[in-house]
Scaffold this motif. Structure first.
Motif, mmCIF file in Angstrom:
data_model
loop_
_atom_site.group_PDB
_atom_site.id
_atom_site.type_symbol
_atom_site.label_atom_id
_atom_site.label_comp_id
_atom_site.label_asym_id
_atom_site.label_seq_id
_atom_site.Cartn_x
_atom_site.Cartn_y
_atom_site.Cartn_z
ATOM 1 N N UNK A 25 0.818 -1.213 0.000
ATOM 2 C CA UNK A 25 0.000 0.000 0.000
ATOM 3 C C UNK A 25 0.853 1.266 0.000
ATOM 4 N N UNK A 26 2.053 1.176 0.603
ATOM 5 C CA UNK A 26 2.935 2.352 0.646
ATOM 6 C C UNK A 26 3.349 2.786 -0.761
ATOM 7 N N UNK A 27 3.451 1.845 -1.686
ATOM 8 C CA UNK A 27 3.797 2.182 -3.075
ATOM 9 C C UNK A 27 2.677 3.004 -3.701
ATOM 10 N N UNK A 28 1.435 2.635 -3.411
ATOM 11 C CA UNK A 28 0.296 3.414 -3.885
ATOM 12 C C UNK A 28 0.316 4.834 -3.342
ATOM 13 N N UNK A 29 0.691 4.982 -2.058
ATOM 14 C CA UNK A 29 0.776 6.310 -1.445
ATOM 15 C C UNK A 29 1.827 7.157 -2.162
ATOM 16 N N UNK A 30 3.021 6.587 -2.391
ATOM 17 C CA UNK A 30 4.102 7.340 -3.034
ATOM 18 C C UNK A 30 3.721 7.747 -4.455
ATOM 19 N N UNK A 31 3.159 6.826 -5.212
ATOM 20 C CA UNK A 31 2.806 7.132 -6.601
ATOM 21 C C UNK A 31 1.768 8.249 -6.673
ATOM 22 N N UNK A 32 0.815 8.258 -5.742
ATOM 23 C CA UNK A 32 -0.169 9.336 -5.732
ATOM 24 C C UNK A 32 0.488 10.650 -5.296
ATOM 25 N N UNK A 33 1.414 10.576 -4.333
ATOM 26 C CA UNK A 33 2.062 11.791 -3.825
ATOM 27 C C UNK A 33 2.871 12.505 -4.903
ATOM 28 N N UNK A 78 -5.459 -8.745 -9.777
ATOM 29 C CA UNK A 78 -6.501 -7.879 -10.323
ATOM 30 C C UNK A 78 -6.483 -6.546 -9.577
ATOM 31 N N UNK A 79 -6.125 -5.433 -10.243
ATOM 32 C CA UNK A 79 -6.068 -4.151 -9.543
ATOM 33 C C UNK A 79 -7.431 -3.580 -9.174
ATOM 34 N N UNK A 80 -8.504 -4.241 -9.594
ATOM 35 C CA UNK A 80 -9.852 -3.735 -9.325
ATOM 36 C C UNK A 80 -10.485 -4.372 -8.087
ATOM 37 N N UNK A 81 -9.808 -5.332 -7.460
ATOM 38 C CA UNK A 81 -10.337 -5.952 -6.244
ATOM 39 C C UNK A 81 -9.284 -5.870 -5.148
ATOM 40 N N UNK A 82 -9.715 -5.939 -3.909
ATOM 41 C CA UNK A 82 -8.779 -5.811 -2.779
ATOM 42 C C UNK A 82 -8.424 -7.163 -2.162
ATOM 43 N N UNK A 83 -8.578 -8.241 -2.937
ATOM 44 C CA UNK A 83 -8.234 -9.555 -2.412
ATOM 45 C C UNK A 83 -6.793 -9.951 -2.753
ATOM 46 N N UNK A 84 -6.001 -8.990 -3.246
ATOM 47 C CA UNK A 84 -4.611 -9.261 -3.595
ATOM 48 C C UNK A 84 -3.785 -7.996 -3.342
ATOM 49 N N UNK A 135 -3.074 -2.003 -3.011
ATOM 50 C CA UNK A 135 -2.259 -0.819 -3.299
ATOM 51 C C UNK A 135 -2.995 0.121 -4.249
ATOM 52 N N UNK A 136 -3.675 -0.447 -5.256
ATOM 53 C CA UNK A 136 -4.432 0.362 -6.208
ATOM 54 C C UNK A 136 -5.595 1.070 -5.524
ATOM 55 N N UNK A 137 -6.227 0.404 -4.547
ATOM 56 C CA UNK A 137 -7.325 1.028 -3.795
ATOM 57 C C UNK A 137 -6.825 2.272 -3.070
ATOM 58 N N UNK A 138 -5.652 2.157 -2.429
ATOM 59 C CA UNK A 138 -5.066 3.306 -1.739
ATOM 60 C C UNK A 138 -4.746 4.414 -2.740
ATOM 61 N N UNK A 139 -4.154 4.035 -3.869
ATOM 62 C CA UNK A 139 -3.807 5.007 -4.912
ATOM 63 C C UNK A 139 -5.062 5.735 -5.404
ATOM 64 N N UNK A 140 -6.134 5.003 -5.626
ATOM 65 C CA UNK A 140 -7.351 5.575 -6.201
ATOM 66 C C UNK A 140 -8.118 6.448 -5.216
ATOM 67 N N UNK A 141 -8.059 6.136 -3.944
ATOM 68 C CA UNK A 141 -8.912 6.815 -2.960
ATOM 69 C C UNK A 141 -8.221 7.946 -2.212
ATOM 70 N N UNK A 142 -6.912 8.063 -2.337
ATOM 71 C CA UNK A 142 -6.163 9.057 -1.575
ATOM 72 C C UNK A 142 -5.885 10.284 -2.435
ATOM 73 N N UNK A 143 -6.190 11.471 -1.921
ATOM 74 C CA UNK A 143 -5.907 12.711 -2.642
ATOM 75 C C UNK A 143 -4.405 12.966 -2.664
ATOM 76 N N UNK A 144 -3.940 13.646 -3.711
ATOM 77 C CA UNK A 144 -2.505 13.884 -3.874
ATOM 78 C C UNK A 144 -1.919 14.650 -2.705
ATOM 79 N N UNK A 145 -2.584 15.719 -2.279
ATOM 80 C CA UNK A 145 -2.052 16.535 -1.173
ATOM 81 C C UNK A 145 -1.957 15.734 0.115
ATOM 82 N N UNK A 146 -2.938 14.869 0.351
ATOM 83 C CA UNK A 146 -2.920 14.042 1.564
ATOM 84 C C UNK A 146 -1.835 12.976 1.476
ATOM 85 N N UNK A 147 -1.667 12.396 0.289
ATOM 86 C CA UNK A 147 -0.590 11.411 0.111
ATOM 87 C C UNK A 147 0.766 12.058 0.337
ATOM 88 N N UNK A 148 0.927 13.300 -0.092
ATOM 89 C CA UNK A 148 2.190 14.000 0.127
ATOM 90 C C UNK A 148 2.479 14.176 1.614
#
Length: 406
Positions: free
Chosen positions: A309-317, A338-344, A349-362
């Protein structure tokens, strides 16, 4: 002459042994115990304090040989007595849990010193009963947390009527590294600070991580506005003061390092990530870190994060588009799914990337980068819960992160 059937003992003047069908009971002792137990539990309006104390002093000596039922009755009677005699209270508090439990959980006569002394002298069952009390102060919860018993710490965290100190939360954060049940409970506590939560993130499960990000990933708009003139002053001075530079780096609007991009052979973060698809070595990892505006140690922590999930945070930041986020995931040789489900892992990580705003990820990335200060590398053997220790906040975070204790 004696009769033929007359016993020889009567003939000799010796009486036969007395055979009792029921054992003798010391009725006076039982009555005394019963009456004293009643007296010490009378309300304050009915018995003077010094007489209650005298009755308690006598009672302590008698209770040592009293049966379980009597000790239970005595303890139950003291639950509602605010001025319960201390010696009697502490004696019963250390009895077996069937006696001590109701008193420890609800007795109003205890002060903090009584409870702390009982914790130090007790066992897990006694600790758990105290952990369920209403109104526990920081000093008592500190003593409970320092037992290291996970079930007791869980009880403290579940108890909404307790207070936790900053040091107590630090100890729980470190202990939670080996106790998977603690992060979820700790995240719900109001005493948890952003800096502690974002250290806790590294060994929390997906659900706790999402809760941490929802609660503690905030933007920095007010700080950016209010410190705008300070940025200009520091720039005019050539960023000469290291402490000012480091502090403002936590707040500044941009995440990427434009100076690094100007000097990089890849020209941009996107260029470095394109090169990473052919293989990611240590040199390229460092280059990506500099372009992303973080330290190599922070990048290493993020890229090796077990959950991902931390990778998703960095990419959004850093403002990477979703295809580049997925390309980085592949370059890191992370398990695909599958990046569209949270069972993997990728989906989470994709869920975190999609739901986190850029400023908050920063903000999250800035906190992490701040925790990996260069002067924190000597903290690996640090006893961060030392009462005498006063650390700057970034070093305290690093102590929590690098500690292998708990």
């Amino acid at each position: 002459m004696p009769a033929a059937n007359q016993p020889r003992s009567e003939l000799s003047g010796v009486l036969p042994p007395l055979e009792l069908s029921e054992p003798q009971t010391p009725k006076a002792r039982l009555a005394l115990l019963t009456r004293l137990c009643e007296l010490v539990s009378w309300p304050e309006s009915r018995i003077p304090a010094y007489e209650r104390q005298l009755a308690a002093d006598i009672l302590v000596g008698l209770l040592r040989t009293a049966n379980l039922e009597m000790r239970q009755r005595c303890a139950q009677g003291l639950v509602r007595i605010a001025d319960a005699p201390k010696a009697l209270l502490r004696y019963l508090a250390r009895d077996e849990i069937s006696v001590a439990g109701p008193l420890l959980e609800g007795g109003v006569g205890f002060d903090d010193s009584d409870l702390i002394a009982t914790i130090r002298a007790g066992i897990a069952a006694h600790w758990a009963a105290i952990a369920r009390r209403r109104g526990l102060t920081e000093s008592v919860t500190d003593a409970l947390i320092q037992t290291g018993d996970v079930a007791v710490i869980e009880a403290v965290l579940r108890n909404q009527y307790t207070k936790l100190s900053m040091q107590g939360v630090d100890v729980i954060v470190a202990r939670s590294r080996q106790a998977a049940s603690l992060p979820k409970l700790l995240v719900a506590r109001t005493e948890l600070r952003p800096t502690q939560a974002l250290v806790l993130f590294w060994w929390s499960n997906f659900e706790a991580r999402v809760q941490i990000l929802r609660r503690f990933a905030v933007d920095r708009s007010a700080l950016i506005v209010e410190l705008g003139d300070v940025f200009k002053m520091a720039a005019a001075e050539g960023w000469a003061d290291a402490d000012t530079r480091k502090a403002l780096q936590v707040v500044e609007r941009r995440q990427r390092n434009r100076a690094a991009a100007a000097q990089s052979p890849y020209g941009s973060l996107e260029g470095a990530l394109a090169a990473a698809e052919h293989g990611l070595d240590r040199h390229l990892l460092h280059e990506i870190a500099h372009l992303a505006g973080i330290k190599p140690t922070t990048a290493q922590q993020i890229f090796t994060d077990p959950g991902g999930e931390a990778i998703g945070v960095l990419c959004k930041a850093v403002g990477l588009k979703r295809p580049l986020f997925l390309a980085l995931w592949r370059a890191l040789r992370r398990p695909y799914g599958d990046p569209e489900t949270t069972d993997n892992p990728l989906g989470r990580a994709a869920y975190v990337y999609d739901t986190l705003a850029t400023a908050k990820a920063q903000t999250v990335v800035r906190y992490w980068n701040w925790s990996f200060t260069a002067d924190a590398m000597d903290l690996q053997r640090l006893a961060f819960d030392d009462d005498a220790l006063e650390l700057p906040l970034a070093r305290r975070n690093a102590a929590l992160l690098l500690s292998r204790n708990g």
